[in-house]
Design a protein around this motif. Sequence first.
Motif, mmCIF file in Angstrom:
data_model
loop_
_atom_site.group_PDB
_atom_site.id
_atom_site.type_symbol
_atom_site.label_atom_id
_atom_site.label_comp_id
_atom_site.label_asym_id
_atom_site.label_seq_id
_atom_site.Cartn_x
_atom_site.Cartn_y
_atom_site.Cartn_z
ATOM 1 N N ALA A 154 0.838 -1.201 0.000
ATOM 2 C CA ALA A 154 0.000 0.000 0.000
ATOM 3 C C ALA A 154 0.872 1.250 0.000
ATOM 4 O O ALA A 154 0.635 2.203 -0.768
ATOM 5 C CB ALA A 154 -0.914 0.004 1.210
ATOM 6 N N SER A 169 2.433 1.667 -3.443
ATOM 7 C CA SER A 169 1.511 2.140 -4.478
ATOM 8 C C SER A 169 1.162 3.607 -4.230
ATOM 9 O O SER A 169 1.069 4.397 -5.181
ATOM 10 C CB SER A 169 0.256 1.275 -4.519
ATOM 11 O OG SER A 169 -0.555 1.572 -3.415
ATOM 12 N N TYR A 170 1.024 3.972 -2.961
ATOM 13 C CA TYR A 170 0.740 5.366 -2.626
ATOM 14 C C TYR A 170 1.883 6.260 -3.093
ATOM 15 O O TYR A 170 1.679 7.313 -3.704
ATOM 16 C CB TYR A 170 0.551 5.495 -1.110
ATOM 17 C CG TYR A 170 0.724 6.871 -0.565
ATOM 18 C CD1 TYR A 170 -0.284 7.834 -0.723
ATOM 19 C CD2 TYR A 170 1.887 7.244 0.102
ATOM 20 C CE1 TYR A 170 -0.126 9.102 -0.239
ATOM 21 C CE2 TYR A 170 2.052 8.510 0.593
ATOM 22 C CZ TYR A 170 1.045 9.447 0.422
ATOM 23 O OH TYR A 170 1.212 10.708 0.916
ATOM 24 N N GLU A 171 3.116 5.774 -2.835
ATOM 25 C CA GLU A 171 4.276 6.576 -3.217
ATOM 26 C C GLU A 171 4.399 6.712 -4.726
ATOM 27 O O GLU A 171 4.725 7.792 -5.236
ATOM 28 C CB GLU A 171 5.556 5.970 -2.631
ATOM 29 C CG GLU A 171 5.918 6.656 -1.320
ATOM 30 C CD GLU A 171 7.015 5.970 -0.566
ATOM 31 O OE1 GLU A 171 7.610 5.019 -1.118
ATOM 32 O OE2 GLU A 171 7.284 6.390 0.565
#
Lengths: 255, 183
Positions: free
Chosen positions: B85, B88-90
């Motif tokens: 997570a 993917s956020y980064e």
Amino acid sequence: MAGNSGNAIDPIHQFHISKIFPVEIGGVDFSFTNASLFMVVTVAVATLFLVLSTNRRGLVPSRAQLMAEMSYEFVAATLRGSAGNDGMRFFPLVFSLFMFVFVANMLGMFPYFFTVTSQIIVTFALAILVIGTVTIYGFFKHGAGFLKLFVPSGVPAGVIPLVSAIEVISFLSRPVSLSVRLFANMLAGHITLKVFAGFVVMLTGFGAVGVASAVLPLILTVAITALEFLVAFLQAYVFTVLTCMYLADALHPSH
Amino acid sequence: MSNTQGNLNTTAEVGIVEDGGSFPPFDSTTYPSQLLWLVLSFGVFYWVMSKVVLPRIGGILEDRRDRIAGDMAEASRLKQETDEAIASYESALAEARKKATTMAHDARSKVKAETESARAAAEEQLAAKLSESEQSISKITAESLSHVGEIAAETTGELVKALIGGRAPAKAEVAKAVDAALK
């Protein structure tokens, strides 16, 4: 009264076996004695402790359950350490021996209690049980190959008869050394304890000077009591370790 | 217990008399009884240990080991999920940042290009006007200069007429003289 006080400082008195229920089968005396009583008590105490402490089968163990688990893992680690994973087939025997000897030794530390393991016949029977298991299982598993136990590999052919003779003698002396070690330790410890405690009783009979000089044997009695608790555990442990080593021979006879 | 104790004491006294003080552990008359009761009690103990106690403790330990291993696996799975997570956020953040930079850059270059073209158009217009003006100026100058001789000749003719009176000299003569004077 004189007889009683004589008994009180007779260090051998504590090893006397007295009948509780006389039993005689075929002219042989099988009476239920104080020795029998304490065998039953030993088994009862050990069994009740182990059964009751593990009754809840707690994922997070209580203190008593932790002690039961620790004794299990202690014996398991000892057995696995000397006989390997194959040795775990003997785990019930080794665990029973350890718990029986340990609880019997510890119960013997209570004043007026009979010490089951201070009888040579008891320790010898336990040793014969161990050596008998080793011998029978060794021949059952390896057949004549078990005799390789007496012929160490890598020994020059010329000295093999001599080395084998020594190996056979050492194998035969195992039950003797195993039983005498435990018996003698318990016997000597209890006699020493009784003698020093007897000094205290005797000296206090001689007025103020006697009471003053009774302090030294009293201190010694306390110290020896502590030592005897250590010996009680240690001898049970030594008995177990040697049992494990002998069982390792039965599993892997070639050195 | 006191009953047993009393029993023990009395029989022990009797025992001493009977045995004549022999050492009890080596008194072989007690061996059969000791062996029998040892076999019975140890046999029962062994049976209870191997059938009840040891499987139970072994089960407890195994359950705990399984539970801990399961919890550890679950924890590592959750950690991996968290890591994914975060990653993917980064990456989304980086992409958005990149997109924003491109957009800003595009907008800036577009504005710049528009300004540039507007400026160029204005400059061109100005330049055209300038050249036009310059042309008309040079034209006017040339025109003016072409009329200078004529005026000078006329003026000169008038001047000569006024000075000498009578008739005025021929126009061509005057123009010739003026031209020569101007040179």
